[in-house]
Motif scaffolding. Sequence first.
Motif, PDB file in Angstrom:
ATOM      1  N   ARG A 268      49.450 -14.293   3.400  1.00  0.00           N
ATOM      2  CA  ARG A 268      48.899 -13.967   4.976  1.00  0.00           C
ATOM      3  C   ARG A 268      49.561 -12.322   5.328  1.00  0.00           C
ATOM      4  N   ASP A 404      48.590 -23.567   9.122  1.00  0.00           N
ATOM      5  CA  ASP A 404      48.197 -23.082   9.407  1.00  0.00           C
ATOM      6  C   ASP A 404      49.510 -22.667  10.370  1.00  0.00           C
ATOM      7  N   CYS A 405      50.646 -23.746  10.708  1.00  0.00           N
ATOM      8  CA  CYS A 405      51.959 -24.223  10.813  1.00  0.00           C
ATOM      9  C   CYS A 405      52.867 -23.281  10.269  1.00  0.00           C
ATOM     10  N   ASN A 430      55.178 -21.630  12.583  1.00  0.00           N
ATOM     11  CA  ASN A 430      53.743 -20.453  13.570  1.00  0.00           C
ATOM     12  C   ASN A 430      54.393 -20.470  14.513  1.00  0.00           C
TER      13      ASN A 430
END
Length: 487
Positions: A268, A404-405, A430
Amino acid sequence: MKDIIQSLSESEKNCPHHIAVQHNHEQLTYKELNQYSNILARMIQETDRPIIAYGHMSPFMIVAMIASIKAGCGYVPLDTSLPQDRLHTIIKKMNPQFLINTTDENIEQFELNVIDINTIKNNTCELTFESKIKADDIAYTIFTSGSTGEPKGVQISYKSLNDFTRWMVDLNQLGEYQQWLNQAPFSFDLSVMAIYPCLATSGTLNLVDKMMINKPKRLSEMLDEAKINVWVSTPSFMEMCLMLPQLTETKYASLKEFFFCGEIFAHRTAKMLLQRFPSAWIYNTYGPTEATVAVTSILITEDILREYNPLPVGAPRPGTSLILGHNDELIITGDCVSMGYVYDEIKTNKVFKKANNQRAYHTGDKAEQRDKQWFINGRIDFQIKLNGYRMELEEIEFQLRQIDCVKEAVVVPIYKDNKVTQIHAVVVSNRPNHIDLTEQEMTRDIKGALKEHIPEYMIPKKIHFTDKLPLTVNGKLDRKKIAEGVN
């Protein structure tokens, strides 16, 4: 390529007034660096023991390093952030004759010959000094943490240092006279990745101090002033810097090359950096202190990002071979391998062996090779057992970072009576992407996502949320401090 000392002499002749090292408003030209190091080398030339170079980001730390190499005795870099008992332990073990103090501190408690900056500066005569160092002499000894609590001194020869420097110069796409950024304290061998390739190519070494690390605005100001071309840091330091929205190619057009080492370079992070700097060369490298900083490299491209997650650490550098031992432990062979731990035969014999008639270092890292690329799959000693199940904490961390979070994550084992009873995760979320979710809802989502990829027994019992993860003075994640906050 000439060796390091010959390169410096050439730079003094060809560009004497070009800045070699700078920190804030303190600068040294190539002529000053060479002259001051000649003066200091003359002072210490009779010693057969490594000098102690003590300080933080003073350009005179570089003077001390170069002088010790010229004198043939080598150096031990000690940062001001090190605890007093650790300093005393290292100094007692090394029993040096000289300590070069580049700070304003009074350090008479060490009871040895202390040379300060003014002593070097006040010697105004110009002189030459014929370098005495030989290929097999120890250029530097860097102390790393030991599993027993006592630091281990890793000895690196001048030949190994020159070989590493040549490799880095070959990787560098930008050539000579570049502005290099060094984030790592000199007591951390990542700094070697910036110091010597920079000086070997007549570049300017720009030093990032701990104040800049704690205050990104100061770093931003330095980037504005210095027009950095080559960036050398840990991935964690870059993750912190990417929180600055202005860190983009548009704002910093001169910043064209990045080198990362010291810990896992998260997919990422690499993806975000390449999005911000699409024209830049971004290298992921791998190597332990015991093998002269780094032994593999790979240029991160869109194709690499699409094909691999986690990222490979690349292919070995010339003169270095990688083989797998028991339990897929990575073994490094070649001249890059350290001469061993100073004054510690037992620890040396435990991990330094012979393979194919060459020096070999057993890293403790689990690895595999695919598509002619090497991958690091965590530490053998990062394995834990929980309720009879063996697991890798770094595997859980990797799966957490895919959610994702989750922006960043560290998994902490919880001990009771020297036995792991639970594992917890410390997570940076995030936000503001998930600002509407409560921590309870995010915990539910994270555990639900983990269940799709890892067994139930590997899912952390609790998830703690924090705004940011603390870093050590070396710019790595401070796992000890993170664990203290959980226990």
